[in-house]
Design an enzyme around this catalytic site. Structure first.
Site, mmCIF file in Angstrom:
data_model
loop_
_atom_site.group_PDB
_atom_site.id
_atom_site.type_symbol
_atom_site.label_atom_id
_atom_site.label_comp_id
_atom_site.label_asym_id
_atom_site.label_seq_id
_atom_site.Cartn_x
_atom_site.Cartn_y
_atom_site.Cartn_z
ATOM 1 C CG ASP A 59 -38.329 -14.900 35.237
ATOM 2 O OD1 ASP A 59 -39.236 -14.409 34.534
ATOM 3 O OD2 ASP A 59 -37.384 -14.234 35.681
ATOM 4 C CG HIS A 70 -34.704 -18.809 37.481
ATOM 5 N ND1 HIS A 70 -33.484 -18.299 37.071
ATOM 6 C CD2 HIS A 70 -35.500 -17.730 37.755
ATOM 7 C CE1 HIS A 70 -33.531 -16.971 37.116
ATOM 8 N NE2 HIS A 70 -34.739 -16.601 37.514
ATOM 9 C CG ASP A 90 -33.988 -14.509 34.289
ATOM 10 O OD1 ASP A 90 -33.096 -14.146 33.484
ATOM 11 O OD2 ASP A 90 -34.216 -13.913 35.352
ATOM 12 C CG ASN A 136 -31.596 -10.780 35.015
ATOM 13 O OD1 ASN A 136 -32.704 -11.237 34.757
ATOM 14 N ND2 ASN A 136 -31.073 -10.843 36.225
ATOM 15 C CG HIS A 137 -30.457 -15.030 36.038
ATOM 16 N ND1 HIS A 137 -29.601 -15.394 37.046
ATOM 17 C CD2 HIS A 137 -31.382 -14.207 36.615
ATOM 18 C CE1 HIS A 137 -29.982 -14.828 38.181
ATOM 19 N NE2 HIS A 137 -31.062 -14.110 37.944
ATOM 20 C CG HIS A 155 -36.010 -10.909 31.726
ATOM 21 N ND1 HIS A 155 -36.605 -12.089 32.102
ATOM 22 C CD2 HIS A 155 -35.183 -10.552 32.762
ATOM 23 C CE1 HIS A 155 -36.174 -12.445 33.293
ATOM 24 N NE2 HIS A 155 -35.311 -11.524 33.720
#
Length: 404
Positions: free
Chosen positions: A104, A106, A143, A178-179, A250
């Site tokens: 991830d 981000h 993500d 999920n993001h 993920h």
């Protein structure tokens, strides 16, 4: 749009917006090598039009009005014709060289570049980032969105590197996490001020209009909603990817997912993101098995526990994993989603690698770690090891190396 999100934005201090805008301008300068503000904004809009729309269609004076009008009318039309319909996401990829997994990110641009550098697949030459990985295949586990300021810039970086890698027999693939799904659903709870600014610059919003938080939220919704330009771009990502004998998701992979069909899941996620019309006239809906609850592919954490409650729990999780892998002909699974306090690690006798190390400054700000799957030159056996972002490019330690 969630009223709680809009209320939060309205009460955010204007100073945070100024800081975000300054940081985003700095990154735009680095990407574009432009010096004047208007040129940087125009360049950013141009390079991020993945589908091929021209800069003339994003006049900064009217683009924001067009985006907002689209939201206000709650348009049910098909995606803009200026974006060519993307191909469905791949499910199976063959690699002839190394396989790299990146966890991830981000929105952390520095850690994104550091991850590719740790994998020894890029060369940074001033403002240029050049693929040097040959036929290596890189899989980013999703993500990219939320918690950091430079989401679209990272997606663009991976698309550029993918095009370069294809010419050498390699590739760069991004999964949907999920993001990504949260943003397409209009849930912006984890979006930073800088990321709101980035999506507004992408839409051609003027800096004067960016002082209004309600405008930023509405523009982001238009950018990421199903059928919106970034949703169309993310629809090219798989939810499940199998490279040779390694599966990538993920969150987690269960027998119920593979029984339903991983290609079917990939197609359904893409169709939802693209706002495709169904035969009955409605719009494609998000598939439950991909993102519907805690057992879904994007949200599952059952295979990422650093400490199992009991030996029975560990056995159940590892047994379920083995059943899922057997059904798709894979020998291991690589996941992100759940930050590993101890760093990158494996469980279930090497059948699952957990690669979310919380490296983004918006999570734990931990050092970069990536996974490498390669073949030993002498024995021909697969070697799985963790690499760190350092000049020597050495593995973390001998215990992180597994011969398969």
């Amino acid at each position: 749009m969630h009223s709680q999100t809009v209320s939060h934005l309205r009460h955010t201090a204007s100073g945070r917006l100024d800081v975000a805008l300054t940081r985003t301008r700095h990154v735009l300068h680095g990407i574009s090598r432009k010096t004047d503000r208007s040129s940087r904004r125009r360049f950013f809009a141009e390079v991020l039009l993945f589908g091929g729309a021209s800069v003339s269609s994003l006049n900064p004076l009217n683009a924001s009005a067009a985006f907002v009008e689209e939201v206000q009318l709650e348009s049910t039309s098909t995606p803009s014709s200026s974006f060519a319909p993307p191909p469905y996401s791949p499910t199976y990829v063959k690699a002839t060289g190394r396989i790299i997994a990146i966890g991830d990110l981000h929105g952390d641009w520095t850690k994104a570049v550091g991850s590719f550098r740790a994998a020894n697949v890029i060369r940074v030459d001033g403002y240029d980032i050049i693929w040097t990985g040959g036929d290596s295949v890189v899989v980013q586990l999703g993500d990219v969105l939320d918690r950091g300021d430079h989401e679209i810039a990272i997606v663009k970086l991976m698309r550029d590197l993918h095009e370069q890698a294809l010419q050498q027999g390699g590739g760069v693939y991004m999964l949907n996490g999920n993001h990504e799904s949260l943003n397409i659903c209009g849930d912006f709870r984890y979006v930073t001020p800088g990321a709101f600014v980035e999506s507004a610059l992408y839409a051609g919003v003027s800096e004067e209009e960016m002082q209004e938080w309600n405008m930023l939220a509405r523009v982001r919704y238009a950018v990421y909603r199903p059928g919106g330009p970034m949703a169309m771009e993310l629809s090219k990502n798989p939810t499940v990817l199998v490279v040779n004998d390694t599966a990538f998701v993920h969150g987690g992979l269960l027998p119920v997912h593979v029984n339903y069909g991983i290609e079917k899941i990939n197609h359904e996620v893409s169709a939802w993101m693209r706002a495709e019309n169904k035969v009955d006239g409605g719009k494609a809906q998000p598939p439950f098995l991909a993102m519907g609850d805690a057992s879904s592919i994007m949200w599952n954490r059952s295979q990422s526990k650093e400490k199992w409650p009991s030996a029975s729990d560990r056995y159940t999780a590892c047994r379920s994993l083995q059943q899922a892998l057997d059904k798709i002909g894979a020998s291991r699974l690589v996941v992100g989603h759940t930050p590993q306090i101890s760093g990158a690690n494996c469980e279930c006798d090497g059948r699952v690698w957990r690669m979310d190390v919380g490296m983004s400054y918006g999570v734990l700000n931990r050092p970069v770690q990536v996974l490498e799957i390669d073949k030993d030159a002498e024995s021909g056996k697969e070697v799985v090891r963790v690499l760190v972002d350092s000049p020597s490019m050495t593995s973390m330690d001998d215990e992180g190396e597994v011969l398969m």
